[in-house]
Write a protein that holds these residues in place. Structure first.
Motif, PDB file in Angstrom:
ATOM      1  N   LYS A 271      29.143 109.862  49.784  1.00  0.00           N
ATOM      2  CA  LYS A 271      29.218 109.042  50.998  1.00  0.00           C
ATOM      3  C   LYS A 271      28.569 107.679  50.762  1.00  0.00           C
ATOM      4  N   ALA A 272      27.492 107.674  49.998  1.00  0.00           N
ATOM      5  CA  ALA A 272      26.818 106.403  49.707  1.00  0.00           C
ATOM      6  C   ALA A 272      27.731 105.477  48.923  1.00  0.00           C
ATOM      7  N   ARG A 273      28.455 106.056  47.968  1.00  0.00           N
ATOM      8  CA  ARG A 273      29.365 105.229  47.178  1.00  0.00           C
ATOM      9  C   ARG A 273      30.529 104.719  48.029  1.00  0.00           C
ATOM     10  N   MET A 274      30.960 105.529  48.986  1.00  0.00           N
ATOM     11  CA  MET A 274      32.019 105.079  49.883  1.00  0.00           C
ATOM     12  C   MET A 274      31.561 103.866  50.695  1.00  0.00           C
ATOM     13  N   ALA A 275      30.347 103.897  51.186  1.00  0.00           N
ATOM     14  CA  ALA A 275      29.800 102.756  51.931  1.00  0.00           C
ATOM     15  C   ALA A 275      29.705 101.535  51.025  1.00  0.00           C
ATOM     16  N   ALA A 276      29.313 101.776  49.767  1.00  0.00           N
ATOM     17  CA  ALA A 276      29.210 100.656  48.823  1.00  0.00           C
ATOM     18  C   ALA A 276      30.579 100.062  48.533  1.00  0.00           C
ATOM     19  N   ARG A 277      31.575 100.934  48.417  1.00  0.00           N
ATOM     20  CA  ARG A 277      32.914 100.421  48.147  1.00  0.00           C
ATOM     21  C   ARG A 277      33.433  99.589  49.322  1.00  0.00           C
ATOM     22  N   HIS A 278      33.158 100.065  50.516  1.00  0.00           N
ATOM     23  CA  HIS A 278      33.537  99.303  51.701  1.00  0.00           C
ATOM     24  C   HIS A 278      32.846  97.927  51.697  1.00  0.00           C
ATOM     25  N   ALA A 279      31.586  97.934  51.353  1.00  0.00           N
ATOM     26  CA  ALA A 279      30.854  96.666  51.295  1.00  0.00           C
ATOM     27  C   ALA A 279      31.448  95.733  50.250  1.00  0.00           C
ATOM     28  N   ARG A 280      31.910  96.301  49.134  1.00  0.00           N
ATOM     29  CA  ARG A 280      32.541  95.490  48.090  1.00  0.00           C
ATOM     30  C   ARG A 280      33.786  94.789  48.639  1.00  0.00           C
ATOM     31  N   THR A 281      34.589  95.541  49.392  1.00  0.00           N
ATOM     32  CA  THR A 281      35.799  94.960  49.988  1.00  0.00           C
ATOM     33  C   THR A 281      35.454  93.831  50.948  1.00  0.00           C
ATOM     34  N   VAL A 282      34.445  94.056  51.786  1.00  0.00           N
ATOM     35  CA  VAL A 282      34.036  93.029  52.753  1.00  0.00           C
ATOM     36  C   VAL A 282      33.508  91.796  52.029  1.00  0.00           C
ATOM     37  N   ALA A 283      32.701  92.021  50.998  1.00  0.00           N
ATOM     38  CA  ALA A 283      32.127  90.899  50.253  1.00  0.00           C
ATOM     39  C   ALA A 283      33.220  90.067  49.582  1.00  0.00           C
ATOM     40  N   ASP A 284      34.225  90.729  49.041  1.00  0.00           N
ATOM     41  CA  ASP A 284      35.338  89.990  48.435  1.00  0.00           C
ATOM     42  C   ASP A 284      36.070  89.158  49.470  1.00  0.00           C
ATOM     43  N   ASN A 285      36.152  89.677  50.666  1.00  0.00           N
ATOM     44  CA  ASN A 285      36.893  88.980  51.721  1.00  0.00           C
ATOM     45  C   ASN A 285      36.155  87.749  52.236  1.00  0.00           C
ATOM     46  N   CYS A 286      34.831  87.799  52.274  1.00  0.00           N
ATOM     47  CA  CYS A 286      34.081  86.705  52.904  1.00  0.00           C
ATOM     48  C   CYS A 286      33.309  85.853  51.895  1.00  0.00           C
ATOM     49  N   GLY A 287      33.493  86.100  50.600  1.00  0.00           N
ATOM     50  CA  GLY A 287      32.842  85.262  49.604  1.00  0.00           C
ATOM     51  C   GLY A 287      31.356  85.526  49.471  1.00  0.00           C
ATOM     52  N   ALA A 288      30.941  86.785  49.700  1.00  0.00           N
ATOM     53  CA  ALA A 288      29.516  87.131  49.645  1.00  0.00           C
ATOM     54  C   ALA A 288      29.205  87.979  48.419  1.00  0.00           C
ATOM     55  N   ASP A 289      29.785  87.637  47.280  1.00  0.00           N
ATOM     56  CA  ASP A 289      29.572  88.432  46.069  1.00  0.00           C
ATOM     57  C   ASP A 289      28.099  88.472  45.671  1.00  0.00           C
TER      58      ASP A 289
ATOM     59  N   ILE B 191      27.818  93.755  55.697  1.00  0.00           N
ATOM     60  CA  ILE B 191      27.435  94.098  54.321  1.00  0.00           C
ATOM     61  C   ILE B 191      25.999  94.614  54.288  1.00  0.00           C
ATOM     62  N   ARG B 192      25.115  93.946  55.037  1.00  0.00           N
ATOM     63  CA  ARG B 192      23.707  94.390  55.057  1.00  0.00           C
ATOM     64  C   ARG B 192      23.589  95.785  55.658  1.00  0.00           C
ATOM     65  N   ALA B 193      24.353  96.049  56.732  1.00  0.00           N
ATOM     66  CA  ALA B 193      24.306  97.370  57.353  1.00  0.00           C
ATOM     67  C   ALA B 193      24.870  98.434  56.415  1.00  0.00           C
ATOM     68  N   LEU B 194      25.939  98.119  55.705  1.00  0.00           N
ATOM     69  CA  LEU B 194      26.509  99.072  54.747  1.00  0.00           C
ATOM     70  C   LEU B 194      25.543  99.337  53.594  1.00  0.00           C
ATOM     71  N   ALA B 195      24.813  98.309  53.191  1.00  0.00           N
ATOM     72  CA  ALA B 195      23.815  98.513  52.131  1.00  0.00           C
ATOM     73  C   ALA B 195      22.722  99.462  52.599  1.00  0.00           C
ATOM     74  N   ASP B 196      22.253  99.248  53.829  1.00  0.00           N
ATOM     75  CA  ASP B 196      21.214 100.147  54.349  1.00  0.00           C
ATOM     76  C   ASP B 196      21.753 101.556  54.492  1.00  0.00           C
TER      77      ASP B 196
END
Length: 936
Positions: free
Chosen positions: A815-833, A797-802
């Motif tokens: 492309k930036a929004r795509m990275a953010a969307r990916h990070a959203r999916t990861v955060a939902d999966n690991c409880g890092a909202d 998530i930190r790498a996707l944010a950067d």
């Protein structure tokens, strides 16, 4: 089920169930007597099966039918008085005085019997006569002779005789049986316990129909169908229901049940009660020979009582069907007698080779402190601990302490208290550490016990005592003992990876390596495992290390391997950057623990499980297992190791945005000497990340640099164990020190283990932060690929944010929004909202959980069809249109049409941009993309 038989007497209804056939036989014999065909019926059965109840009902029916009824009961108390039963039979009759006079006469037995028969005939005047004797086996000899005389006269008199005999040691002699049954009209009845249908008939009017089937099974399991106990259970259950109307109906064994159990046991038959006590005391270990020896009765008497209890439904496989029966009997045995029975039972079972825990139950009940009991109690304590019976284990240890007579015996008890106490909760060990050291110094400990004394001292922070004990183990009588040397090697390896400040390298002593070479060592899982852990912490991960750790775990079971081996092998996988394999084995071990939620092994495994979850970025799981670890044993029990679960909790709550909770965990007291251990390193590192999260970068940097100094000093300076350099680099970046940050990151990349996916992925993310704008996307793309491959979701998530920020800076918002969307999916999966919201605060509108501009149909891979996703996944990894068509079994033209629509939807113009766009997204660009294309 036989119909209910009942009579009314004095307003009380007496009910019989499943006795229709028996009542019919009695009635038929009585009808034959009316035809001058005298008859005799012998009713037998075990205690409590309803012989007396059946007899009473029949006699009332006979009296109502006009018969003259004479009844009596035999008893041990009156068995010594001649003609006691005969006198009772004719009590109150007109010829009572003449019969009494005849009994006092010195004339022969034959003349008396004639006078008795004549008096009976005068009494009845030709009327039908029923003579009934209950418990006939207890009748005196003279009365039995008279009864046999009457049997011989049955053919000439309207006389029916009904005799009830209880199965057991006082049954009628075979000769009398033969005499009774020789009569042409003789009948024999054997009463059996009630079936389930019979029990249902007893209780059907007292319980709800819906609960009846379960209750019948319950009643049958406890009573075995014994009518006396069935009615008692019903009375107790009804009383319990009246006290608590809301409780479900169930078999309750209470006051009435106890009285009923005693009613058949106290039948003035000493053998019956004694043998019943023997079975109650020995329980499942009861056998006829053991019971006979315990109660001092003959084997034949025991067998007869067993037969009686079995036919009464009270025994099942040689033991009481329900413990409540035996408990009811023993409650009415005086304390002295009961203790003596327990003491004798313990010795009998011990000599018979019974399991130590079985013998110990009796030793504890009788508080036996004889010298032979000590060894049995220690063995029982160990077995009970393995079986999860902690209270029994501790009770055995307490009594073993009272049984010890010599210093060696007392030392053995102390060692057992330490070993078993540590498995329950190491807090229990603290009071015994000083006696343990005394026993070590006196040379009273054996083999591995002596070596592991050092570990117990170090666990509780007594480092000086641990070093002195290490030195003592190099002297007589321990020096040269191969068992001590083998275990001492494991202990030293454990100290090296856990408490490096503890050393036994005193001046003038041979180096450890030389001392180890003096004797060939015994190979053990513990030895391998702790050595592997030390290796991976000092040298970084290797394929061989991982393979060896898994081999150890493959051969381990929860209760059969010491926890040091389990913990070390699991941590070897964790610090070798294989949390996925560590997760598999740790979950398997916790599953073997079953429902246990406490104990040192559960605590340590839960602590490791929290570390695994943290490495994978599963924040809720890390917090859950961290709490479970601390709850499994007391905080003082954790000793120096408390830093490990606390570090997991601090890191998990910090990353989850719960800085208040993280601060609360850090505010708790911890042992001062914990900071001289591996656990202290982890704790200090976690505290540094908390300082970073609450904007205290200077304090964070101090913590991280302290970790680095100690890791170098202790030879555990690998980023897979403790990535203090990348953590310190983050603190430097927060302070604006980019030069120092770059130096630390590059140094970490060159360390052993610095090239693993997780360590390199984090390093590249930080390197991108100190690099030029044009270099950042490539560095972050590789970082994302590495972190996604190893499953480190929080760092991902930190790498996707950067990367999102870098793409925004380069003017690529899609492309930036795509990275953010990916990070959203990861955060939902690991409880890092909370972490996602903090890192993507510009992308998350207030009060919304989604991403602005990312959810539309034409944005990102969400807008692609399944076919377009398959084509895109293959194109992103470099396949040509022809290759894509061949793989997906479509034409080249169809591929081109799909790609045209994909370019339009995603806002890209070439395959290069397509590949760059999907790097780090949930579509991926490696073998995973190939799999996605095959399965989408």
């Amino acid at each position: 089920m036989g119909k209910r038989v009942g009579i009314v007497a004095g307003g009380i209804v007496a009910e019989l169930f499943e006795r229709d056939e028996e009542m019919k036989l009695l009635t038929d014999v009585m009808a034959g007597v009316r035809r001058r065909e005298g008859g005799v019926v012998l009713i037998g059965g075990g205690p409590g099966v309803g012989k007396t109840a059946l007899l009473d009902v029949f006699l009332r029916r006979a009296a109502d039918a006009g018969a003259q009824v004479f009844s009596a009961s035999g008893s041990v108390a009156a068995s010594g008085a001649d003609l006691a039963v005969i006198k009772e039979l004719f009590l109150g009759s007109d010829d009572e005085e003449e019969i009494r006079s005849a009994t006092r006469s010195s004339k022969g037995a034959g003349e008396f019997e004639d006078r008795l028969f004549a008096a009976m005939c005068r009494e009845t005047r030709g009327q039908l006569v029923v003579v009934a004797v209950d418990d006939v086996q207890l009748a005196d000899a003279a009365s039995l002779r008279c009864l046999l005389y009457l049997v011989r006269r049955l053919r000439t008199a309207p006389l029916m005789m009904v005799l009830c005999e209880s199965t057991g040691p006082h049954m009628l002699p075979p000769a009398i049986h033969a005499e009774l049954l020789r009569h042409p009209q003789a009948r024999q009845l054997r009463l059996l316990p009630l079936s389930r249908d019979g029990i249902a008939g007893v209780i059907e009017h007292h319980v709800d129909t819906a609960e009846a089937s379960d209750l019948v099974a319950d009643f049958h399991a406890v009573s075995g169908g014994n009518p006396l106990l069935v009615h008692a259970l019903l009375a107790d259950s009804r009383d319990a229901r009246r006290l608590d109307p809301h409780q479900p109906s169930k078999a309750v064994a209470s006051t009435a049940f106890t009285k009923a159990a005693l009613a058949w046991a106290y039948r003035a038959e000493a053998e019956l009660f004694d043998v019943a006590c023997g079975f109650a005391v020995l329980g499942e270990a009861a056998t006829p020979p053991l019971v006979a020896c315990l109660v001092g009765r003959g084997a034949d008497a025991v067998e007869q009582v067993m037969t009686a209890l079995d036919t009464a439904g009270l025994l099942d496989g040689g033991t009481f069907r329900d413990a409540a029966v035996g408990k009811a009997i023993l409650e009415n045995v005086d304390a002295v007698t009961k203790a003596d029975l327990r003491r004798r039972a313990a010795r009998l079972l011990h000599d018979d080779g019974a399991p130590a825990t079985v013998v110990a139950q009796h030793l504890l009940a009788a508080s036996v402190t004889e010298s032979w009991a000590g060894r049995t109690l220690l063995a029982a304590a160990e077995t009970a601990m393995e079986e999860g019976q902690e209270e029994l284990s501790l009770d055995c240890l307490r009594l073993a302490g009272q049984s010890a007579r010599t210093e060696r015996e007392r030392s053995a008890v102390v060692m057992a208290r330490v070993k078993i106490g540590w498995r329950i909760d190491p807090r229990l060990v603290s009071p015994w550490l000083d006696p343990l050291v005394d026993a070590l110094n006196a040379g009273h400990l054996k083999g591995g016990d002596a070596a592991w004394t050092v570990k117990h001292l170090a666990w509780h922070g007594q480092f000086r005592e641990a070093e002195e004990s290490l030195a003592r183990l190099g002297e007589a009588p321990y020096a040269g003992d191969p068992r001590v040397e083998d275990e001492l090697h494991v202990v030293r390896a454990w100290l090296k990876s856990t408490c490096p400040s503890v050393s036994d390298d005193a001046p003038g002593r041979a180096p450890r390596a030389q001392r180890r070479g003096l004797q060939p060592r015994q190979v053990s899982p513990s030895s391998y495992a702790v050595e592997l852990l030390g290796t991976v912490m000092a040298e970084g991960p290797h394929d061989h290390t991982v393979a060896m750790a898994e081999e150890i775990l493959r051969g381990c079971r929860y209760n059969e391997t010491v926890v040091e081996a389990l913990e070390a092998a699991l941590l070897t996988l964790v610090y070798a950057d294989r949390p996925d394999r560590a997760l598999f084995w740790c979950d398997a071990l916790l599953q073997q623990a079953g429902p246990r939620s406490s104990g040192t092994v559960v605590a340590i495994l839960s602590g490791v499980r929290a570390e695994i979850a943290l490495r994978q970025g599963m924040l809720p799981a890390a917090e859950e297992f961290g709490r479970a670890a601390l709850a499994a044993i007391s905080l003082p029990g954790w000793g120096m190791a408390v830093g490990t679960p606390l570090s997991s909790l601090v890191l998990a709550t910090t990353a989850s945005g719960k800085s208040g909770a993280a601060g609360a965990w850090l505010n708790g007291d911890v042992p001062e000497r914990m900071f001289e251990t591996r656990h202290g390193l982890l704790y200090t590192h976690a505290r540094g990340h908390y300082h970073l999260a609450v904007d205290r970068p200077a304090a964070a940097l101090e913590d991280f640099l302290t970790c680095g100094e100690l890791a170098k000093e202790w030879g555990t300076d690998t980023p897979t164990f403790l990535p203090w350099r990348s953590s310190a680099a983050q603190a430097h970046l927060a302070l604006g020190n980019s030069v120092e940050a770059r130096a630390l990151v590059r140094e970490q990349l060159g360390r052993p283990g610095g090239s693993t996916f997780r360590a390199r992925g984090v390093s590249l993310r930080l390197l991108a932060a100190v690099s030029g704008p044009d270099q950042r996307p490539a560095l972050l793309r590789e970082s994302i690929n590495l972190l996604e491959a190893c499953g480190s979701q929080v760092e991902l998530i930190r790498a996707l944010a950067d990367r999102s920020q870098a793409l925004h800076a380069l003017g690529a918002p899609a492309k930036a929004r795509m990275a953010a969307r990916h990070a959203r999916t990861v955060a939902d999966n690991c409880g890092a909202d909370a972490l996602f919201r903090r890192l993507f605060r510009d992308e998350v509108p207030d009060g919304e959980g989604g991403l602005e501009g990312v959810e539309g149909e034409d944005e990102g891979s969400a807008g692609l069809t399944a076919a377009e996703r398959r084509v895109t996944a293959l194109a992103a990894v470099g396949h040509s249109n022809r290759e894509i068509g061949r793989k997906l079994f479509i034409t080249k033209s169809t591929v081109e049409q799909h790609l045209t629509r994909v370019y339009r939807k995603l806002g890209v113009r070439s395959r290069a941009e397509l590949s760059d766009l999907f790097v780090g997204t949930n579509m991926g660009t490696g073998p995973g993309a190939e799999r996605l294309a095959r399965t989408s």
